[in-house]
Every structure is written in C-alpha cells, then in structure tokens.
Scaffold this active site. Structure first.
Site, PDB file in Angstrom:
ATOM      1  N   ASP A 170      59.973 -54.880  -2.629  1.00  0.00           N
ATOM      2  CA  ASP A 170      59.320 -53.735  -2.661  1.00  0.00           C
ATOM      3  C   ASP A 170      60.057 -52.747  -3.819  1.00  0.00           C
ATOM      4  O   ASP A 170      59.477 -51.935  -4.392  1.00  0.00           O
ATOM      5  CB  ASP A 170      59.074 -52.969  -1.705  1.00  0.00           C
ATOM      6  CG  ASP A 170      58.495 -53.767  -0.555  1.00  0.00           C
ATOM      7  OD1 ASP A 170      59.057 -54.980  -0.454  1.00  0.00           O
ATOM      8  OD2 ASP A 170      57.995 -53.220   0.811  1.00  0.00           O
ATOM      9  N   ALA A 171      61.337 -52.812  -3.434  1.00  0.00           N
ATOM     10  CA  ALA A 171      62.392 -52.064  -4.329  1.00  0.00           C
ATOM     11  C   ALA A 171      62.064 -52.069  -5.897  1.00  0.00           C
ATOM     12  O   ALA A 171      62.431 -51.143  -6.545  1.00  0.00           O
ATOM     13  CB  ALA A 171      63.750 -52.596  -3.853  1.00  0.00           C
TER      14      ALA A 171
END
Length: 783
Positions: free
Chosen positions: A180-181
């Site tokens: 997700d980062a």
C-alpha cells in the site's frame, strides 16, 4: 487530428448490463456520477479520533480506524476529489473544500512518532497537486520540509530487517515495507519533484521503490505481496495470497508517479514495463461482472465484488489507455466493463458500497461496506474515463512543450498561434479549445490573447529542467461546461481611488497614478508603486475597499513610497548629450484595458506630452504610450513603450529608473519633473549586471524587505543619477524619417515574508527569469 475509439465498441459494452445506462457513455453522464459520489462522501465523512471529544472508552470503532482527516484513507479520497475539481463546472467549490481543509490543518502531514511512515506522506501529493493548480506555495512548505528531513536522514537499517513487517522492532516503518505504501509516499515525492524541479526527490523515490519491489514483487505472478507475512501463506485453493486492493494501490501509485516523471528519466522504462505487466495480470483476473475480488487468485473464497480494488484497476486501465501505454483494443472494453460494475454498487444517493473495510488481506465484504478511499478510487477512474470519452468524440491533437534550459519553469505561459490550433483541432478560434495534460485528466485554464498575427491561445505549464511535456488540445463540443478558471491575474481602472490603475497576479501587485490624484494631493509622477503579497489570492480590490493597505493584515500591504520618484522602472528621457537632466511625464492621461486574466492582465496608458530643452534654443516633445503585461506565476511585468517624438528624428535617450531607498524625494508628493545627472558612486544597488539590477530595500518598522528588479535588454551599463539608478540609457540617434520609437523592459518585485526570504534567492530568480525569457519554450506538434 486524432480520433480514438470507435463508438461501436462502447455501445456494445454498454449493452451487457442495464445498470450501465446510455448516459454514462457521454462525458456529461460520467461527470454526473462523479458529482453524485463526491457530494455524498463530503456529506458523510467518517469521524476521526483526533476530533472526538467524548469518553475515549466509548469512541466509535470507525473513529478509531481514522486517526485524522489527513490520514491515508482521506488522502486517497482527496486524490479523486482533486481529479474531479480539474474537470467539473463546480471546480471552485471542490477546490475551496480542499483548501479549507489544508488551511485549517496548516498544510501539515500527520505524524505518528516517526517521519518515515509512508501512510503519513499520502496527503502530501494532494497538497502539491492543489498548489500546482492554485499557485498556492503555502500548501508546499510542510511537505517539502518533511521530505527534506528524509533526504538528509535516509533509512540505515539493512533491507532484509527493515522490510520484515513481522518483527516487533517496528524498524520496517523506516522502509516502504507494505505494498500500500507505494501509493502513499512515492506520488508525493514525484509531485514534489514536479513542483520544485529538484531531481533529488525523484531519485530518493526511485531508490526506495525498487528496494520494495525487489522484496515484495512476485515476478511469476506479476503481483505484490501485501507484506512479508504473506510470503508463505496460501489461500483455501492453494494459491498465493495476493490482496486485491493492495495491488490496486500499487497500480494507482504507478500511474501517479509516471504523471510527474520525465520521459527521459533513466528508470522510467522499468516503471512502464512493471505497469504493463501488472495490468496484464489484472486483465486476466477481471470477473465476468467487470469487478475484482478481495483475493485475486481465490475469488471463490471471497465471491463478493470489491469496489476499491476495482476502482484502482479501472483508473490504471483508463490512464494507461489515455497515456498510450496499454493497448486500447484490449483494455478499453475492460475499463468500461469495470465502470459498469462500479456503477451497479453506487446507490442513488451516491454511496459507493461493497468496499472492503480497512485491512491488510482479503476479507468478507457486504454491500453496505464503504470507506473514503473507495469513492476516491471511483473518482480517479471516472476522471480518466471522462477524458477518454471527450477525446474519442472530438477532434484533437498533441502539442509538445520543451524546456530547453536547466532552469525549472513553474507556471510558464504557453502561447499557441491560430495556425497551430487549426493544424491540431481544425479550428483557429481559441475560445473553442480545451487543453488537457497528456498524462492527467486536468483541464488547463485558458485565455484568448490577441496578437499582431491574430488570436492565440494561452495556457500555463510547469516544465522541469530540460524536459518536454505534452498537452492535448481538443475542439470543445457544443454546450460544453468546464471547470471555472482560477483567477490569477487582474488589472483595472480604479476611479474608487483617484483614477489609479492597478494590476496584480498571484505574486505581486502594482499601481500607477491617474489624473484625479493630482487634484487630490498634488502627486504628479509616472512612478510605479509596489504592493507585496503573501497569498495567491487577488487582493487589490479588497485592499481598496478596506482602505487600510499601508499595514499588513495578513495578506500583504503597500510598503513602497513613490513620492517624487520614478518608483520601480518608470522611464526617464533626456536630450542627447552628457550632463543633460532626465525628464519624465506626470500621472497618466488616458487608459485602455486589453486583457483581464485569468492568465494574463494587460492594459495601455498614455502619458501627457513632455517638452524638454535640447541643444541651443531647441526643444524636444515626447508623448509616451506604455503597455503593461503581467502573467500569472511571474514576479515580472513587461513594459512596452512607444514614444512619439517631435521634431521628427530628434536625438534623445531613454532609460528605466529605480528609485533608491534613501532618496528624500520618495517622501514628498510635489512633482519633480527632472532628475539631475549627478552620479553618486557611493550608492550601489544590492546586485547588478550590465543590463539589470536588483535591490533589497528594508521596509520601515515592519522587519521585512521588498525585493526589486529592473531588466532592460540592451548593451549599455547601469548608471546612477539623482536618487535613482538608470538602467541602461539607450541613445536614439537623429533620423529625419522616424517619428516614433519603441523600447521593452521588465520590472519585478517580491517580499521577504513570502516568496524570497533573502536577497540571494531573489537574485537567483532575477537571473533565471532573464535566461528563460531569452530562451523561450519550444513548441512542437505530434500527429
């Protein structure tokens, strides 16, 4: 001209599901769905823990899941919100909503004990996108400061340890250790590069991206593990665990960094190939209903459709088609299929359902589940689909804009001739043209501009050093309503203040004095006044309405005293011959408005005749008409002076003047039509060269300074005279056949409390402006 997708292809796709109404195939229909979703979400934002005032033990679960309205969940929504603002006729409302949030939060990034946490970086990309659109530098500072810390203090832990999210040391937070980062931090760094032109931000992002990819990317499946905890886990059917939304985050992040990355960046081909590989895998995994599931490889275990992963996939597909990275024949039908599926999970009120709650892996979903990132992904997808449909249905062409210098050119004005408009779109009327970024769905603000060769189209572009950006010029369909332009340049006659003429943009403001002021207080000078500003908003009308503009009330003020002087850059004339005094006219006599923004403000003033002594008993009479032009985003006004001379062919000199800060005449209103040619070599401007000078003048009692500059593109050097510096004097030789002469020069101003805190930074801006003006942007046409 280009046409994109045959309409038949879209019509066939629409027939698959009645939920995809025919209106959704038109740009206006897509926009209506986007408005519905955005408006519902704005009215139903989840509560956040930082705003909760009740008993902590009774805090609602949803508030605990959203620590602040600046966290990553909201950032994903606002990414879509700003995409809508770039298209909607209600753009001003949507931009104001976001600006209100930013100002209330002081444009800060959230902080959860470490500056390295990627989730806290996500809102930065929205701040930067807003700043580029609204010219609001205040939105940039905290984000840039945050990332400057990271550049100065990069993570030092070994990759294997730092990326392992299962450790209890929490060192994994120093790296982008969860997929997700890659949506959260990298687009913020890429946007920061686009805003500043500083390649260090992009290089830092590039280094971290490929470290994370080497750790989490499965080259066989062309998908990312969510984090290291899932390397050995398997689904019920024995397949690896690849989370739908997690990989959707990556696809969205790839699209958003490629929007800002230069075409010639060394690793760009790697990103493009990664994007194609992942999209290819997603295409093979799309459900028959157009949607993806929470588990990409075991949809049977999680049969419910999942809209956030679908939104990001549809966004990536549509963006890839628009950018020319994906095969249209394969991906455009899949995009419309996904859009059709998304619409079937939007309520009539605009709620996007079937959105998996916050998590890290596939989970069960209900139709009622929603969160802010789901509508964000929907809006991102809708914006790209809207753009694709508008291009498909209207003639268009591609304009390339090259920055041939090593200087970052933020908010440079691009002027497109009528002939080039006709070549690209089939029409030469600038009012009938829309301008898209080639790699984003943003519709650029435009303005019609009249040149000697005919009408031209103006828009603004930010072009990093030695880069080329592409823009799509589209013929506007009948009845089209686009976004409201952001007003960034303004000029007007001001009878409400004794016939002043005022002009301003997002950086600076000025005025000159009119006939009524002579009667009011005796001020009679062609001097140019300076107002300093700390806001991109247009302030002069408000200043004049309030009347108290000689003190700063938070937006700027008028610290500059013109008095008897020529102020900033007004010209002086004299008969040819060393030692002759320098003369100037008084307040302007007549005015003519030409353009009033949103990009360029232009007007002309004619000054009363000035008669001065020449050799013997002869005299010379000058009548000057001066055009003032100020573009948004610039500190510099262009002055074009046309001088009628009698007797015809008389020999004289002209020079722009900059009043020294210590000259007593700046404190007096009585006219002083002539300046003695008495050089004061002890007084020097703060910085100068052969044909420009810059000064740094402290403002009395305010603990600040005004930066000033004059540039006269000529070959002779600056010289001091009474209370002023003249830069430079251009001798006009006798010519029996010439009755008018013309000259062009530039004036600039800034403020130490806003745009330039030091003389050094102001001097750099002055020299950069000269270099970029001398080396214009290069335009090209792509068939």
């Amino acid at each position: 001209m280009k046409t994109l997708l045959p309409l038949l292809c879209i019509l066939c796709a629409s027939a698959v599901n009645p939920a995809f109404g025919g209106e959704a195939l038109a740009p206006a229909g897509v926009l209506a769905h986007m408005h519905r979703v955005a408006d519902w979400q704005l009215d139903n934002m989840p509560p956040t823990a930082d705003k909760y005032t009740g008993d902590p033990a009774s805090m609602p679960r949803i508030a605990k899941a959203h620590p602040t309205r600046l966290d990553w969940t909201f950032a994903a929504y606002y990414a879509g919100h700003l995409a809508l603002a770039g298209l909607s006729p209600r753009s001003a409302d949507y931009l104001d909503t976001f600006a209100k949030l930013g100002r209330e939060e002081n444009w800060r990034l959230p902080f959860r004990g470490t500056r390295y946490h990627a989730d806290d970086h996500a809102i930065g990309q929205c701040y930067l996108e807003y700043a580029l659109r609204a010219h609001d530098s205040a939105a940039v500072g905290p984000t840039q400061e945050f990332f400057d810390f990271l550049l100065a203090n990069p993570p030092k832990n070994p990759d294997a340890l730092a990326h392992d999210i299962s450790t209890k040391s929490r060192q994994f937070l120093e790296k982008w250790s969860w997929c997700d980062a890659l949506f959260m931090a990298p687009p913020s760094l890429a946007r920061l590069y686009e805003y500043t032109g500083d390649i260090r931000y992009l290089d830092y992002m590039n280094d971290r991206w490929w470290h994370t990819t080497a750790y989490l990317y499965d080259k066989d499946e062309h998908l990312y593990y969510r984090d290291s905890r899932y390397f050995e886990k398997r689904e019920a059917n024995g397949q690896k665990v690849f989370w739908g939304r997690g990989n959707g985050w990556v696809l969205g992040g790839l699209a958003r960094i490629l929007q800002s990355m230069p075409a010639a960046y060394p690793d760009r081909p790697r990103y493009e190939q990664l994007f194609r590989d992942m999209c290819g895998r997603f295409l093979a995994l799309q459900g028959a209903d157009g949607l993806w599931r929470a588990s990409l490889l075991d949809p049977a275990s999680y049969p419910a459709p999942e809209t956030s992963s679908t939104g990001f996939a549809a966004y990536a597909f549509a963006w890839g088609v628009n950018a020319g990275l994906l095969d249209r024949a394969a991906y455009w039908p899949a995009t419309l299929k996904a859009w059709r599926g998304l619409l079937s999970h939007v309520t009539p009120e605009g709620k996007v359902g079937s959105c998996q709650p916050i998590g890290a892996d596939p989970r069960k979903i209900t139709e009622d589940d929603t969160d802010v990132y789901g509508p964000g992904a929907f809006l991102l997808a809708g914006a790209e689909i809207y753009k694709a449909l508008l291009l498909e249905q209207n003639p268009h062409g591609i304009l390339s804009v090259q920055n041939p210098t090593g200087i970052h050119r933020r908010w440079s004005t691009v002027e497109v001739s009528a002939a080039r408009l006709r070549e690209l779109t089939g029409t030469d009327n600038p009012a009938d043209i829309l301008v898209f970024d080639a790699l984003t769905p943003l519709l650029r603000d435009t303005q019609t501009w009249q040149t000697d060769a005919g009408p031209a189209l103006l828009f603004q572009a930010t072009i990093p050093p030695n880069d080329t950006r592409r823009f799509i010029l589209v013929r506007k369909p009948a009845g089209f309503q686009g976004p409201q332009p952001v007003p960034l340049a303004h000029a007007r006659f001001a009878p409400d203040r004794h016939d002043d003429y005022i002009w301003e943009n997002d950086r600076v403001a000025h005025r000159v004095y009119g006939p009524a002021l002579v009667k009011k207080e005796g001020t009679d000078t062609n001097g140019i006044d300076v107002f300093v500003k700390s806001t991109p908003a247009l302030v002069m009308d408000d200043f004049y309405k309030r009347g108290d503009y000689h003190r700063d009330h938070g937006k700027g003020y008028d610290p500059y005293a013109v008095g008897q002087s020529r102020g900033l850059g007004a010209p002086a004339f004299r008969a040819a011959g060393a030692g002759a005094p320098w003369h100037s006219p008084g307040n302007y006599a007549t005015h003519r408005p030409i353009a009033d923004g949103p990009i360029r403000a232009t007007f002309e003033l004619t000054y009363p005749p000035v008669t001065i002594p020449a050799a013997g008993a002869a005299t010379i009479t000058f009548t000057e008409t001066r055009r003032f032009t100020l573009d948004a985003g610039s500190h510099f006004t262009r002055l074009d002076s046309t001088i009628a001379v009698t007797p015809v062919g008389a020999s004289f000199e002209i020079a722009p003047a900059l009043a020294r800060n210590d000259w007593p005449g700046r404190k007096k209103h009585a006219p002083k039509p002539a300046l003695a040619d008495t050089p004061d070599t002890a007084a020097q401007p703060a910085a100068s060269d052969e044909n420009w000078l810059a000064d740094w003048q402290p403002n009395k009692g305010e603990n600040d300074a005004t930066g000033l500059a004059v540039w006269f593109p000529a070959d002779t050097a600056m010289k001091p005279v009474e209370g002023h510096w003249l830069l430079p004097a251009i001798p006009v030789p006798a010519d029996a056949g010439t009755a008018t002469w013309s000259a062009t020069w530039y004036i600039g101003a800034t403020w130490s409390k806003s745009w330039h805190p030091t003389l050094e930074s102001w001097r750099q801006t002055v020299t950069d402006f000269i270099k970029t003006t001398e080396t214009p942007l290069r335009l090209g046409t792509e068939k």
